[in-house]
Design an enzyme around this catalytic site. Structure first.
Site, PDB file in Angstrom:
ATOM      1  CG  ASN A  85      -2.335   0.525   0.939  1.00 25.97           C
ATOM      2  OD1 ASN A  85      -2.202   1.694   0.173  1.00 25.97           O
ATOM      3  ND2 ASN A  85      -3.480  -0.006   1.394  1.00 25.97           N
ATOM      4  CG  HIS A 115      23.348   3.953  11.695  1.00 24.71           C
ATOM      5  ND1 HIS A 115      24.170   3.921  10.662  1.00 24.71           N
ATOM      6  CD2 HIS A 115      22.105   4.212  11.246  1.00 24.71           C
ATOM      7  CE1 HIS A 115      23.552   4.071   9.516  1.00 24.71           C
ATOM      8  NE2 HIS A 115      22.014   4.279   9.945  1.00 24.71           N
TER       9      HIS A 115
END
Length: 138
Positions: A85, A115
């Site tokens: 969607n 990270h």
């Protein structure tokens, strides 16, 4: 032999996401995303063709609505009867494998990249990836 920054993610190594080759791949992906997102929603055949150009692989009955953003595109593999969607973001520095008969709701983000939790690691612009696997009928 020294690995390139593009080879390190596939080997599970920390890599520099600001390295020129990584940045160039992301810039290429951003260009493809802009091209995809410029296709009107009433041109589903064109959207599907562009999505197939972007993705690493896709089964039959592929539907992706616009605002589709990604880091690479070629690391995304979807099965048959896939529906995404509006407003899907996939940070596919690593592999994203999605099974058959999967429907993704609006405003969904899928991340393979992470990270460091330390300031020193973030200052080095490091990142590492883990694959994302989504089964069938999700």
């Amino acid at each position: 032999m020294m690995m390139s920054e593009l080879d390190k993610p596939n080997a599970g190594e920390w890599f520099n996401f600001g390295a020129p080759e990584v940045a160039a791949r992301k810039l290429h992906a951003a260009t493809l995303a802009q091209e995809f997102n410029a296709i009107p929603e009433n041109q589903a055949d064109r959207q599907e063709a562009k999505a197939r150009e972007i993705l690493g692989s896709a089964g039959k009955n592929l539907v992706i609505h616009s605002r589709f953003n990604f880091d690479n595109g070629k690391n995304i593999h979807v099965g048959d009867n896939f529906l995404a969607n509006y407003n899907l973001t996939v940070l596919d520095v690593g592999e994203v494998n999605i099974g058959n008969n999967v429907w993704i709701g609006p405003n969904t983000d899928i991340y393979t990249v992470n990270h460091p939790l330390t300031a020193a690691g973030r200052r080095q612009h490091l990142a590492r990836v883990e694959p994302v696997n989504i089964g069938n009928d999700v």
